[in-house]
Scaffold this motif. Structure first.
Motif, PDB file in Angstrom:
ATOM      1  N   GLU A 125     -13.166   1.135  -7.697  1.00  0.00           N
ATOM      2  CA  GLU A 125     -14.078   0.236  -8.234  1.00  0.00           C
ATOM      3  C   GLU A 125     -15.396   0.834  -8.636  1.00  0.00           C
ATOM      4  N   GLN A 126     -15.853   1.591  -7.866  1.00  0.00           N
ATOM      5  CA  GLN A 126     -17.042   2.135  -8.180  1.00  0.00           C
ATOM      6  C   GLN A 126     -16.892   3.224  -9.413  1.00  0.00           C
ATOM      7  N   ARG A 127     -16.010   3.739  -9.651  1.00  0.00           N
ATOM      8  CA  ARG A 127     -15.879   4.691 -10.820  1.00  0.00           C
ATOM      9  C   ARG A 127     -15.194   3.824 -12.074  1.00  0.00           C
ATOM     10  N   GLY A 128     -14.704   2.479 -11.778  1.00  0.00           N
ATOM     11  CA  GLY A 128     -14.508   2.024 -12.876  1.00  0.00           C
ATOM     12  C   GLY A 128     -12.895   1.736 -13.387  1.00  0.00           C
ATOM     13  N   GLY A 129     -11.955   2.460 -12.118  1.00  0.00           N
ATOM     14  CA  GLY A 129     -10.648   2.219 -12.406  1.00  0.00           C
ATOM     15  C   GLY A 129     -10.031   3.074 -13.432  1.00  0.00           C
ATOM     16  N   PRO A 130      -8.832   2.775 -13.724  1.00  0.00           N
ATOM     17  CA  PRO A 130      -7.805   2.180 -12.918  1.00  0.00           C
ATOM     18  C   PRO A 130      -7.368   2.818 -11.476  1.00  0.00           C
ATOM     19  N   LEU A 131      -6.781   2.366 -10.672  1.00  0.00           N
ATOM     20  CA  LEU A 131      -6.112   2.629  -9.309  1.00  0.00           C
ATOM     21  C   LEU A 131      -4.588   2.836  -9.482  1.00  0.00           C
ATOM     22  N   ILE A 132      -4.208   4.021  -9.137  1.00  0.00           N
ATOM     23  CA  ILE A 132      -2.600   4.297  -9.515  1.00  0.00           C
ATOM     24  C   ILE A 132      -2.357   4.813  -7.839  1.00  0.00           C
TER      25      ILE A 132
ATOM     26  N   THR B 232     -10.974  -5.237  -8.469  1.00  0.00           N
ATOM     27  CA  THR B 232     -11.719  -5.630  -9.628  1.00  0.00           C
ATOM     28  C   THR B 232     -11.315  -4.759 -10.667  1.00  0.00           C
ATOM     29  N   VAL B 233     -10.337  -3.834 -10.610  1.00  0.00           N
ATOM     30  CA  VAL B 233      -9.773  -2.735 -11.542  1.00  0.00           C
ATOM     31  C   VAL B 233      -8.316  -3.046 -11.631  1.00  0.00           C
ATOM     32  N   ARG B 234      -7.611  -2.407 -12.736  1.00  0.00           N
ATOM     33  CA  ARG B 234      -6.397  -2.582 -12.846  1.00  0.00           C
ATOM     34  C   ARG B 234      -5.668  -1.833 -11.785  1.00  0.00           C
ATOM     35  N   VAL B 235      -4.469  -2.144 -11.164  1.00  0.00           N
ATOM     36  CA  VAL B 235      -3.735  -1.501 -10.103  1.00  0.00           C
ATOM     37  C   VAL B 235      -2.376  -1.225 -10.463  1.00  0.00           C
ATOM     38  N   GLU B 236      -1.949  -0.094 -10.591  1.00  0.00           N
ATOM     39  CA  GLU B 236      -0.644   0.167 -10.914  1.00  0.00           C
ATOM     40  C   GLU B 236       0.279   0.808  -9.594  1.00  0.00           C
ATOM     41  N   PHE B 237       1.374   0.489  -9.250  1.00  0.00           N
ATOM     42  CA  PHE B 237       2.161   1.103  -8.463  1.00  0.00           C
ATOM     43  C   PHE B 237       3.259   1.768  -9.047  1.00  0.00           C
ATOM     44  N   ARG B 238       3.666   3.076  -8.520  1.00  0.00           N
ATOM     45  CA  ARG B 238       4.648   3.856  -8.835  1.00  0.00           C
ATOM     46  C   ARG B 238       5.342   4.534  -7.798  1.00  0.00           C
ATOM     47  N   GLN B 239       6.748   4.552  -7.790  1.00  0.00           N
ATOM     48  CA  GLN B 239       7.430   5.269  -6.652  1.00  0.00           C
ATOM     49  C   GLN B 239       8.338   6.145  -7.550  1.00  0.00           C
ATOM     50  N   GLU B 240       8.089   7.496  -7.087  1.00  0.00           N
ATOM     51  CA  GLU B 240       8.397   8.651  -7.779  1.00  0.00           C
ATOM     52  C   GLU B 240       9.441   9.299  -6.937  1.00  0.00           C
ATOM     53  N   THR B 241      10.667   9.789  -7.433  1.00  0.00           N
ATOM     54  CA  THR B 241      11.656  10.501  -6.545  1.00  0.00           C
ATOM     55  C   THR B 241      11.540  12.108  -7.099  1.00  0.00           C
ATOM     56  N   THR B 242      11.816  12.571  -5.819  1.00  0.00           N
ATOM     57  CA  THR B 242      11.699  14.283  -6.347  1.00  0.00           C
ATOM     58  C   THR B 242      12.656  14.830  -5.183  1.00  0.00           C
TER      59      THR B 242
END
Length: 127
Positions: A25-32, A64-74
């Motif tokens: 939010e301080q940096r203007g996002g997004p959050l991943i 207040t920023v776009r939030v994206e969720f990811r589940q990655e498999t390795t």
């Protein structure tokens, strides 16, 4: 600028999520938000299930920023997945939650955290 958080569904993981939201939010996002799954491992407490992901989404719902969720498999190194996301997203910050354990900070923070601290092309915030 983008903020990436390596999320694990533990108390410290949720604290890292809160810190990452504030930074995004301080940096203007997004959050991943990235939860890395180890291929072939079923009982890893670092793997977030659907209920834990929903709790995390609830915690970030009012961001207040776009939030994206990811589940990655390795099958390889968890750090490599997070470093790849940081690079692809041109993230300004990587946020990590680190369990506080004795034994010389579990041999100097553990190999994954060491690799992330030394290799990330972004700033790293350890919570």
């Amino acid at each position: 600028m983008a903020v990436v958080v390596g999320f694990i569904p533990t108390e410290v993981g949720f604290k890292a999520l809160a810190a990452a939201r504030e930074e995004a939010e301080q940096r203007g996002g997004p959050l991943i938000v990235v939860n890395v799954l180890r291929a072939g491992v079923t009982d890893d407490p670092r793997h977030a299930n659907d209920q834990q992901l929903e709790i995390a989404r609830d915690q970030l719902r009012r961001a207040t920023v776009r939030v994206e969720f990811r589940q990655e498999t390795t099958e390889d190194d968890i750090a490599d997945i997070l470093l790849d996301v940081v690079e692809k997203e041109k993230a300004q910050l990587l946020v990590l939650g680190v369990r506080r354990q004795q034994d010389l900070a579990r041999h100097l923070l553990g190999l994954t955290v060491q690799k992330l601290l030394l290799s990330a092309d972004s700033e790293v915030l350890v919570v």
